[in-house]
Design an enzyme around this catalytic site. Sequence first.
Site: not given
Ligand code: WQD
Length: 335
Positions: A125, A150, A154
């Site tokens: 990741s 997590y 990785k």
């Molecule tokens: C994306 C953006 C949030 C939810 C994580 C892990 C990564 C992988 C993918 C596993 C961010 C914003 C989110 C919401 C929001 N995981 N957001 N409202 O955090 O980039 O990555 O998930 O494989 O390893 O780190 O993904 O989809 O959670 O967030 O505003 O209800 O959307 O702040 O900017 P992230 P995400």
Amino acid sequence: MKKILVTGGLGFIGSHTVVELQNSGFDVVIIDDLSNTTIDVLANITDITGKKPDFHKIDLRIKADVKQFFDNNKVDGIIHFAAFKAVGESVEKPLEYYENNIGSLVYLLQEMRDRKLDNFIFSSSCTVYGQADELPITENAPVKQAESTYGNTKQIGEEIIKESCNAYELKAIALRYFNPIGAHDSIKIGELPLGIPQNLIPFVTQTAAGIREQLSVFGDDYPTPDGTAIRDYIHVVDLAKAHIAALKRLLENKNKQNFEFFNVGTGTGSSVLEVINAFKKATGKSLNYKIVGRRAGDITAAYADTTIANKELNWKTEKTLEEALLSAWKWQEKQ
Ligand code: WQD
């Protein structure tokens, strides 16, 4: 016909990769413990490709069961997805995450060592980079102190694989995913978040479907053009195809080191508000959302420099953000 083991093969990325493996002429055997998916995915994969993958329900934390599988199954390569992956949960339950994510990896590698198996693809990741100092993020960007258990699993996983490749004549590739989204064109497989979605896109589609009242946008005070955080959202089918490309690189002995890693993204960053607008453009659905405070642990921006992956894997993304969001919506409508 080459036989490939896919661990976590009934999961979101795993199932899409199984479809692409079968479409590319590989024989597939799946191991999954069904802790974060359902057995229905096996029939759905079969519906898409017309070929039923071999399936074994195995908990990879049980060394004897892992050994027994390899006593009965000879494989030409392994794509290892099986792991716990909820960032927030990982901080609350570190030992469960280390036992599962690291323990199962060690047991798989021990079997590869003992049986002289080769060709290992690891699901890694971009979270290993933390907040990179330079954007877009290249493979030369330093790996930083993980922000979550997590992410640490990785980082540690990559180190274990690298050292094992050196010690035991293995060759492996780690694919550092950015943000996988969307669903297969058939809409027979997609993302199945259990409970309240942690990731953005499932929350977007559930809000559009009326399952969630309102989407919370976590912060609009980031140093970005519109103030919301930027990520690299890659269609899960494009991501699946990157695994085929990486596997072929190893099977054809085109790797340049015995352990390699590649950033797998689109190369384009999209902010949360841009995603919301793209979703409306793609689906016609407006979203009820509100701006709230930042989520702990979130970084400002991450998107991939895809130069090396494009060149070395002879692979690049083909689908647009709108196509990915439309497929996610069609998948949601079907739930
Ligand atoms: C994306 C953006 C949030 C939810 C994580 C892990 C990564 C992988 C993918 C596993 C961010 C914003 C989110 C919401 C929001 N995981 N957001 N409202 O955090 O980039 O990555 O998930 O494989 O390893 O780190 O993904 O989809 O959670 O967030 O505003 O209800 O959307 O702040 O900017 P992230 P995400």
